[in-house]
Design an enzyme around this catalytic site. Sequence first.
Site, PDB file in Angstrom:
ATOM      1  N   LYS A 128      79.394-100.708  -4.443  1.00  0.00           N
ATOM      2  CA  LYS A 128      79.467 -99.128  -4.856  1.00  0.00           C
ATOM      3  C   LYS A 128      79.973 -98.698  -3.607  1.00  0.00           C
ATOM      4  O   LYS A 128      79.662 -97.696  -2.995  1.00  0.00           O
ATOM      5  CB  LYS A 128      78.201 -98.354  -5.156  1.00  0.00           C
ATOM      6  N   ARG A 185      93.594 -85.210  11.368  1.00  0.00           N
ATOM      7  CA  ARG A 185      92.678 -85.057  10.264  1.00  0.00           C
ATOM      8  C   ARG A 185      92.498 -86.667   9.541  1.00  0.00           C
ATOM      9  O   ARG A 185      91.161 -87.108   9.041  1.00  0.00           O
ATOM     10  CB  ARG A 185      92.908 -84.342   9.094  1.00  0.00           C
ATOM     11  N   GLU A 218      69.522-111.125 -12.170  1.00  0.00           N
ATOM     12  CA  GLU A 218      68.731-109.866 -12.214  1.00  0.00           C
ATOM     13  C   GLU A 218      68.019-109.976 -13.152  1.00  0.00           C
ATOM     14  O   GLU A 218      68.031-110.455 -14.313  1.00  0.00           O
ATOM     15  CB  GLU A 218      69.771-108.625 -12.717  1.00  0.00           C
ATOM     16  N   LYS A 236      73.967-109.546 -14.470  1.00  0.00           N
ATOM     17  CA  LYS A 236      73.141-108.347 -14.732  1.00  0.00           C
ATOM     18  C   LYS A 236      72.888-108.440 -16.096  1.00  0.00           C
ATOM     19  O   LYS A 236      73.073-109.129 -16.964  1.00  0.00           O
ATOM     20  CB  LYS A 236      74.018-107.267 -14.158  1.00  0.00           C
ATOM     21  N   ASP A 287      64.852-105.922 -10.291  1.00  0.00           N
ATOM     22  CA  ASP A 287      65.404-104.660 -10.724  1.00  0.00           C
ATOM     23  C   ASP A 287      64.339-103.663 -11.052  1.00  0.00           C
ATOM     24  O   ASP A 287      63.662-104.032 -12.274  1.00  0.00           O
ATOM     25  CB  ASP A 287      66.496-104.621 -11.674  1.00  0.00           C
TER      26      ASP A 287
END
Length: 352
Positions: A204, A169, A265, A236, A286
Site C-alpha cells: 500500500k 519544495r 491468508e 488472499k 487476517d
Amino acid sequence: MTSPRTPGTPPAPPVELTLLPIGGRPAADEPVGGCGDGCGCGAGPEADADFDPLTCGLDPELAALLTAAGLDPVLVEDIAHLAVEEDLDQGVDVTTVATIPETAVATADFTARQAGTVAGLRVAEAVLSVVCTDELEVERLVEDGDRVEAGQVLLSVTTRTRDLLTGERSALNLLCRLSGIATATRAWADALAGTGTRVRDTRKTTPGLRALEKYAVRCGGGVNHRMSLSDAALIKDNHVIAAGGVAEAFRRVRAEFPGVPVEVEVDRLDQIEPVLAEGADLLLLDNFSPEQTAAAVELVAGRAELESSGRLTLADAADYAATGVTYLAVGALTHSAPILDIGLDLRSEGRD
C-alpha cells in the site's frame, strides 16, 4: 563527497558534487548529444557508442551511497527529475528568477521542525543535484535512520540561490514524506522492542515511490514484505474464491511457480491445518484477535511463520507480540503516515 558519519564523530567538512543539468540537457556552450563536463559519469560528447545512458547522472559517490542503502541511483535520479520538472512544467520558477540575482550564492540548512526519525537525505541531495547549475557543496550532519530533535540541522547545502529555491519544495516533499514513514515505523519498532516480533510493511505505497517508501520503513526499524507481485505469492480471499478453496489455490501456485515462497491468508483457525499440510511457508492471520492469534501460534507450533494483519494499532502491538507471532503487517506505515515537518532555511549571509 563524504562517507556516512559514524555516530559520535564530528560532521565531515563540506564536499562538492558533480552535477547533471536538469533533464540531462547540455549547457549552452556544449554540443548537443552525449554528456557534458557537468555529468557525473565523466563521459563527454565523444563517449563510446556502447555507453549505457542509464549509468549516467548523479555524482558517483552519491550514487554509491544510494546503492549502499539499497536504492537504485537511476530510479532516484528519475524520481528527482520528475519531481522538479513537474514543478517547472517546461517553464521557469518565475518568483525566484524575478527576485534573486542570477549570480547570488547562498547556504541553506535542512532543519527538523519536530522530533522524529529521518529518511531520504541522499534523495534530497539528488533532487538538488539535478536542478543545480553550479557547484553544490554538501555538509552532512545526520544520517538516514537517526533520531532527530526539533530545531536540529540535518543537512547544509551551498550553491546558487536560484537553484536552491527552485529545488526546495521537490526536495522537501520527498524528505518529509520518507521521514514521516520512518518516524511512524520507529514508533512500532519501539513498541515491539525486546520481543521476537517485527513490524512489516505492505504494497500500500504511493505509485512510483514504492522503493523509496519501503527504504524509509527500513530506516525506521521495520521489515519489508514483498516489493512486487513477482517476489512471492500471497493467496488472499479473492484468490481463494476464484480457485475454489484455500488448499486448491495453494496447490495451483506451487504447480505453476514451484520455487516461489507462498504466504496464505486465513481468517479462521480451521483453515490452518489444510494449508500447513500443503506446505505453506507463512500464514497471514487476517483480523485475528490476540487470543485467536495465540491459539494459532500454538496450533502451528513452528511449522510456518505467522503474520498478523488487520486493524492493528500501536496500543495492541505488545499484546500481539506476546503471542509469539513473527510479523505485524501494518499498511498504515506507508499509506497513512503523516509527514515529518522539515524546512529549508536560507542563511542570511548569502553572497553575490
